[in-house]
Design an enzyme around this catalytic site. Structure first.
Site, mmCIF file in Angstrom:
data_model
loop_
_atom_site.group_PDB
_atom_site.id
_atom_site.type_symbol
_atom_site.label_atom_id
_atom_site.label_comp_id
_atom_site.label_asym_id
_atom_site.label_seq_id
_atom_site.Cartn_x
_atom_site.Cartn_y
_atom_site.Cartn_z
ATOM 1 N N LYS A 86 -30.643 -59.971 0.555
ATOM 2 C CA LYS A 86 -29.729 -60.628 1.772
ATOM 3 C C LYS A 86 -30.762 -61.373 2.787
ATOM 4 O O LYS A 86 -31.909 -61.410 3.257
ATOM 5 C CB LYS A 86 -29.454 -59.356 2.668
ATOM 6 C CG LYS A 86 -28.504 -58.429 1.915
ATOM 7 C CD LYS A 86 -27.732 -57.219 2.898
ATOM 8 C CE LYS A 86 -26.816 -56.500 2.081
ATOM 9 N NZ LYS A 86 -25.723 -57.122 1.417
ATOM 10 N N ASP A 118 -30.340 -41.922 -3.066
ATOM 11 C CA ASP A 118 -29.395 -43.081 -3.463
ATOM 12 C C ASP A 118 -29.584 -44.282 -2.449
ATOM 13 O O ASP A 118 -29.346 -45.465 -2.722
ATOM 14 C CB ASP A 118 -28.020 -42.804 -3.379
ATOM 15 C CG ASP A 118 -27.015 -43.780 -4.168
ATOM 16 O OD1 ASP A 118 -27.331 -44.241 -4.998
ATOM 17 O OD2 ASP A 118 -26.040 -44.252 -3.204
ATOM 18 N N HIS A 138 -33.318 -48.754 -0.314
ATOM 19 C CA HIS A 138 -32.745 -49.326 0.627
ATOM 20 C C HIS A 138 -33.510 -49.384 1.989
ATOM 21 O O HIS A 138 -33.993 -50.193 2.530
ATOM 22 C CB HIS A 138 -31.149 -49.534 0.634
ATOM 23 C CG HIS A 138 -30.592 -49.825 -0.615
ATOM 24 N ND1 HIS A 138 -30.979 -50.572 -1.558
ATOM 25 C CD2 HIS A 138 -29.457 -49.112 -1.188
ATOM 26 C CE1 HIS A 138 -30.210 -50.396 -2.698
ATOM 27 N NE2 HIS A 138 -29.491 -49.394 -2.476
ATOM 28 N N ASP A 170 -33.710 -54.604 -5.990
ATOM 29 C CA ASP A 170 -32.989 -53.745 -4.732
ATOM 30 C C ASP A 170 -32.187 -54.691 -4.010
ATOM 31 O O ASP A 170 -32.929 -55.767 -3.304
ATOM 32 C CB ASP A 170 -34.053 -53.201 -3.851
ATOM 33 C CG ASP A 170 -33.514 -52.414 -2.519
ATOM 34 O OD1 ASP A 170 -32.510 -52.572 -2.171
ATOM 35 O OD2 ASP A 170 -34.024 -51.231 -2.117
ATOM 36 N N HIS A 171 -30.884 -54.853 -4.064
ATOM 37 C CA HIS A 171 -30.111 -55.931 -3.610
ATOM 38 C C HIS A 171 -30.342 -55.932 -2.129
ATOM 39 O O HIS A 171 -30.082 -57.486 -1.444
ATOM 40 C CB HIS A 171 -28.585 -55.883 -3.878
ATOM 41 C CG HIS A 171 -27.825 -54.761 -3.595
ATOM 42 N ND1 HIS A 171 -27.957 -53.426 -3.883
ATOM 43 C CD2 HIS A 171 -27.190 -54.922 -2.335
ATOM 44 C CE1 HIS A 171 -26.997 -52.713 -3.282
ATOM 45 N NE2 HIS A 171 -26.577 -53.466 -2.405
#
Ligand code: NAP
Length: 484
Positions: free
Chosen positions: A182, A235, A240, A177-178
């Site tokens: 971060k 999505d 996220h 999960d990008h």
């Protein structure tokens, strides 16, 4: 300032889907940036794998173009690019067939870390996992990286987990999960757990509410068919926003260690109350200053898919009882902005005049566009003329505090890939977390489906439907302005 970086062992990284969009835009340029930063060991090898029949030279040529397009020009000196491309090769492999697997096996070396990035449609995950094991390519300890979407509901996520578990142990599976890659998201943990200042106040007694916003200006950008079957809830929120909520709300883990962190995140997801339908606003953009309508973009004139969701969420535990978390995400919003805002309560008693009313402190963790942390404090306005109060930011943007080098922070993908090579799963979702998140999300979507819910229209290029504002107004609160 010289950054201390944990060294990386030699590795073979196979990217399945190396000819695809994600590899071209994110994975390969990100790996190049790590190479440029001197973080790749001399024995790093990257092997592209996909169905396209091509030689290594033509693969290298496309990677060279991708680097030119997605990496800042000052990092693209020809010698460094050439040295990076030297470590790249390509194998034609059919995930669903038998072709190419022996060639891939022959390419792999002994005694180096093995990582396999599944940058392909999830329908291929099982076939690739099976062939990696069946052909004796993946050794014990090999790592696999899987992309989102991880299922589209609890049942499909469970099935996917079971498929992967048939071939790989949970300690080998890296669900990416990008958002977790971060810099500021990790800094949220540093701010909370490496300072005495915040944690004692980090609860319902002192925090009025939390807002988590992920606003995008883009529409569905050529992913219309996928997105239309998915929507913002699947999505963005299930993964996220849920991850950002977890890191904000979780209890301090005993150690900064993968399972300790993931256990605490899981407890947050399990403590989420079901969401009342009055506490959710679902929207879909229509043509506006930001562009064409969602239905035109998605190529579905009757679509009922949401491109926007705003909701009030309760974390039902001792720490958060009475402090709502407001989540909001949308496409074609008026600015690109992702942030977590922690709004503290106002001081219980005002010793100043009504005109000098102290405001609540606000801690903002900005993910994009400029990563950084900002704390709004109330101080006396300088000068004579009595006590006047003014709100000032204590801006902890990395560039200012740590110098320009620190502002050159790695993209989330490159950081996460290096974590895979290091064998650190802290910033990756565990299977049970993903399932718990779907278990919470599914009834919300099922409710919409059961009543043929029609999303509220909002102008492309706006802040979302009016009702999203009302969601907070009715609690005497306001969303933060969406501004880039
Ligand atoms: P894409 O552009 O459609 O690329 C798909 C890749 O899969 C291509 O390299 C394709 O190779 C390969 N492929 C397809 N069938 C194959 C087969 N039978 N055997 C071997 N390779 C095969 O997709 P993408 O956008 O890069 O997305 C990849 C994954 O990342 C998906 O799971 C997606 O949901 C996820 N993701 C993408 C993004 C993004 O921004 N693109 C963001 C988040 C997550 P050939 O073309 O050579 O056949």
């Amino acid at each position: 300032m010289v950054a201390r970086v944990i060294p990386v062992e030699d590795f073979d990284l196979v990217i399945f889907g190396a000819t695809g969009d994600l590899a071209r835009r994110k994975i390969l340029p990100g790996l190049y940036r790590r190479f440029w930063a001197g973080q790749m060991p001399p024995g790093a090898r990257i092997i592209g794998a996909a169905r396209t029949d091509q030689e290594t030279e033509s693969f290298r040529a496309t990677v060279r173009e991708a680097i030119a397009e997605f990496v800042a020009a000052e990092k693209c000196d020809p010698e460094t690019v050439a040295a990076f491309l030297d470590g790249l090769s390509y194998v034609t492999v059919d995930a669903m067939g038998t072709g190419g697997w022996q060639a891939l096996k022959d390419r792999m070396r002994e005694n180096v870390v093995q990582a396999f990035y599944f940058s392909v449609a999830p329908s291929l995950f099982g076939a690739i996992a099976e062939r990696l094991k069946g052909n004796g390519i993946a050794r014990d300890g090999a790592r696999i990286v899987v992309e989102k979407p991880f299922g589209r509901d609890l049942d499909t996520a469970r099935a996917l987990n079971a498929t992967l578990a048939a071939h790989f142990d949970e300690t080998q599976i890296y669900r990416i999960d990008h958002y977790l890659g971060k810099e500021t998201v990790q800094n949220l943990m540093a701010v909370r757990f490496a300072n005495m200042l915040f944690e004692p106040l980090w609860n319902a007694q002192y925090i009025d509410h939390v807002q988590i916003t992920v606003a995008e200006t883009v529409g569905v950008e050529g992913r219309g068919a996928y997105y239309d079957g998915s929507g913002a809830m699947r999505d963005m929120v299930q993964n996220h926003l849920m991850q950002l909520l977890c890191l904000t709300a979780m209890e301090p883990p005993a150690h900064f260690e993968p399972n300790a962190v993931r256990d605490e995140k899981l407890k947050v997801i399990r403590a989420l109350d079901p969401v009342d339908s009055d506490d959710i606003v679902r929207g879909q953009y229509k043509a506006g200053p930001g562009g064409a309508s969602y239905r035109d973009d998605a190529g579905n004139p009757d679509s009922l898919t949401e491109s926007f969701v705003a909701m009030k969420v309760h974390v039902s535990n001792w720490r958060w009882n009475g402090t709502p978390f407001y989540l909001r995400t949308g496409k074609r919003m008026k600015a690109r902005m992702s942030e977590i805002v922690v709004q503290f309560k106002e001081p219980p008693h005002n010793i100043f005049t009504e005109a000098a009313h102290p405001r609540a402190n606000i801690l903002t963790i900005r993910l994009q566009p400029d990563e950084g942390i900002d704390l709004r404090m109330t101080i006396k306005e300088p000068g004579p003329g009595g006590m006047r109060l003014v709100e000032v930011p204590m801006d902890m943007s990395f560039a200012e505090a740590l110098g320009p080098e620190a502002a050159d922070i790695p993209d989330a993908y490159e950081r996460l890939i290096m974590d895979v090579i290091r064998g650190n799963q802290t910033l990756f979702m565990r299977g049970d977390e993903v399932e718990a998140a779907w278990a919470w999300t599914d009834p919300i979507i099922a409710g919409w489906t059961a009543r043929d819910d029609v999303p509220l229209p909002y102008d492309a290029g706006s802040a979302g439907p009016e009702d999203a504002l009302i969601l907070l107004y009715r609690d005497s609160r306001r969303w933060r302005e969406i501004a880039g």
